[in-house]
Design a protein around this motif. Structure first.
Motif, mmCIF file in Angstrom:
data_model
loop_
_atom_site.group_PDB
_atom_site.id
_atom_site.type_symbol
_atom_site.label_atom_id
_atom_site.label_comp_id
_atom_site.label_asym_id
_atom_site.label_seq_id
_atom_site.Cartn_x
_atom_site.Cartn_y
_atom_site.Cartn_z
ATOM 1 N N CYS A 75 0.846 -1.190 0.000
ATOM 2 C CA CYS A 75 0.000 0.000 0.000
ATOM 3 C C CYS A 75 0.882 1.241 0.000
ATOM 4 N N ASN A 76 0.301 2.358 -0.391
ATOM 5 C CA ASN A 76 1.016 3.637 -0.387
ATOM 6 C C ASN A 76 1.081 4.233 1.014
ATOM 7 N N ASP A 77 0.000 4.085 1.778
ATOM 8 C CA ASP A 77 -0.104 4.692 3.093
ATOM 9 C C ASP A 77 -0.915 3.761 3.984
ATOM 10 N N ALA A 78 -0.286 3.200 5.013
ATOM 11 C CA ALA A 78 -0.952 2.204 5.868
ATOM 12 C C ALA A 78 -2.192 2.770 6.542
ATOM 13 N N LYS A 79 -2.104 3.975 7.090
ATOM 14 C CA LYS A 79 -3.249 4.557 7.797
ATOM 15 C C LYS A 79 -4.416 4.803 6.837
ATOM 16 N N THR A 82 -5.028 3.283 4.071
ATOM 17 C CA THR A 82 -5.541 1.988 3.627
ATOM 18 C C THR A 82 -6.435 1.359 4.693
ATOM 19 N N VAL A 83 -5.984 1.365 5.949
ATOM 20 C CA VAL A 83 -6.794 0.818 7.042
ATOM 21 C C VAL A 83 -8.119 1.560 7.134
ATOM 22 N N GLU A 84 -8.075 2.877 7.091
ATOM 23 C CA GLU A 84 -9.301 3.679 7.196
ATOM 24 C C GLU A 84 -10.231 3.424 6.019
ATOM 25 N N TRP A 85 -9.695 3.288 4.806
ATOM 26 C CA TRP A 85 -10.512 3.053 3.607
ATOM 27 C C TRP A 85 -11.218 1.700 3.704
ATOM 28 N N PRO A 122 12.719 -0.490 6.647
ATOM 29 C CA PRO A 122 11.591 -0.226 7.542
ATOM 30 C C PRO A 122 10.239 -0.463 6.844
ATOM 31 N N TYR A 123 9.308 -1.016 7.605
ATOM 32 C CA TYR A 123 7.971 -1.255 7.046
ATOM 33 C C TYR A 123 6.930 -1.225 8.148
ATOM 34 N N MET A 124 5.702 -0.966 7.738
ATOM 35 C CA MET A 124 4.521 -1.131 8.586
ATOM 36 C C MET A 124 3.677 -2.198 7.899
ATOM 37 N N HIS A 125 3.312 -3.221 8.660
ATOM 38 C CA HIS A 125 2.522 -4.347 8.144
ATOM 39 C C HIS A 125 1.213 -4.347 8.924
ATOM 40 N N VAL A 126 0.092 -4.054 8.252
ATOM 41 C CA VAL A 126 -1.213 -3.952 8.912
ATOM 42 C C VAL A 126 -2.109 -5.098 8.475
ATOM 43 N N ALA A 176 -3.834 -8.253 4.491
ATOM 44 C CA ALA A 176 -2.734 -7.480 5.068
ATOM 45 C C ALA A 176 -2.100 -6.591 4.012
ATOM 46 N N PHE A 177 -1.474 -5.518 4.481
ATOM 47 C CA PHE A 177 -0.768 -4.590 3.595
ATOM 48 C C PHE A 177 0.567 -4.216 4.206
ATOM 49 N N PHE A 178 1.542 -3.941 3.353
ATOM 50 C CA PHE A 178 2.838 -3.417 3.746
ATOM 51 C C PHE A 178 2.981 -2.001 3.210
ATOM 52 N N GLU A 179 3.359 -1.065 4.072
ATOM 53 C CA GLU A 179 3.828 0.234 3.609
ATOM 54 C C GLU A 179 5.346 0.190 3.678
#
Length: 183
Positions: free
Chosen positions: A17-21, A23-26, A52-56, A67-70
């Motif tokens: 994803c481009n932006d974890a937050k 994407t989660v909100e959408w 570095p990554y954020m995995h939601v 799940a998504f990775f930023e």
């Protein structure tokens, strides 16, 4: 040949994803998914790479997790230019046609363009894109038990014919004739 183990289910499917937050909100707002978990690391545990990554993780019902990775230090997201946009997609089941139409109205109400419903013989679908450019499909089954049995019967025949000709086999020609529509 059978494997010496049994799969239980898909644990999760991961996309970028481009932006974890965002994407989660959408996914919560548009599809009602519940955000459940996040992992954030500066080094990739499996490779040791400094990346570095954020995995939601989002609960999409029935024990299924999306799940998504930023990845902020990687090149911008792209897509395979040799694969049409309609091929790679995420498909989720809804209960019935009423739910499909309610989903379409809700999603369009969010200002999102929706294609469909599209008739596929044994199910109907709608299509739209998430903020990352991933195509999303919602589908409801409309087939009969007899139709699903027939599709299982002809599946090996269709695959073999496709393998030899690379043309659409017509073993399930009835799938291409929508009731009430002129062909």
């Amino acid at each position: 040949m059978t494997a010496p183990f049994a799969l239980k289910r898909i644990h999760h499917v991961a996309y970028r994803c481009n932006d974890a937050k965002e994407t989660v909100e959408w996914y919560a707002r548009v599809l009602g998914m519940t955000y459940t978990t996040a992992f954030a690391e500066d080094k990739v545990p499996s490779t040791g790479e400094d990346d570095p990554y954020m995995h939601v993780f989002l609960d999409c019902g029935g024990g299924n997790v999306l799940a998504f990775f930023e990845l902020p230090n990687q090149q911008p997201m792209g897509r395979d230019p040799n694969t049409p946009a309609w091929v790679q997609h995420l498909a989720f089941a809804v209960e019935d046609e009423a739910a499909l139409l309610a989903a379409k109205a809700h999603i369009e109400g969010q200002g999102i363009d929706v294609l469909g419903p599209t008739w596929h013989g044994i199910f109907k679908s709608i299509y739209f894109f998430d903020p990352n450019g991933h195509r999303v499909e919602l589908a409801c089954d409309i087939g009969t038990a007899e139709q699903y049995t027939e599709l299982r019967r002809v599946a090996p025949l269709m695959l073999e014919e496709w393998s030899q000709t690379k043309r659409a086999p017509r073993h399930a020609e009835w799938l291409h004739r929508e009731p009430g529509k002129d062909q």
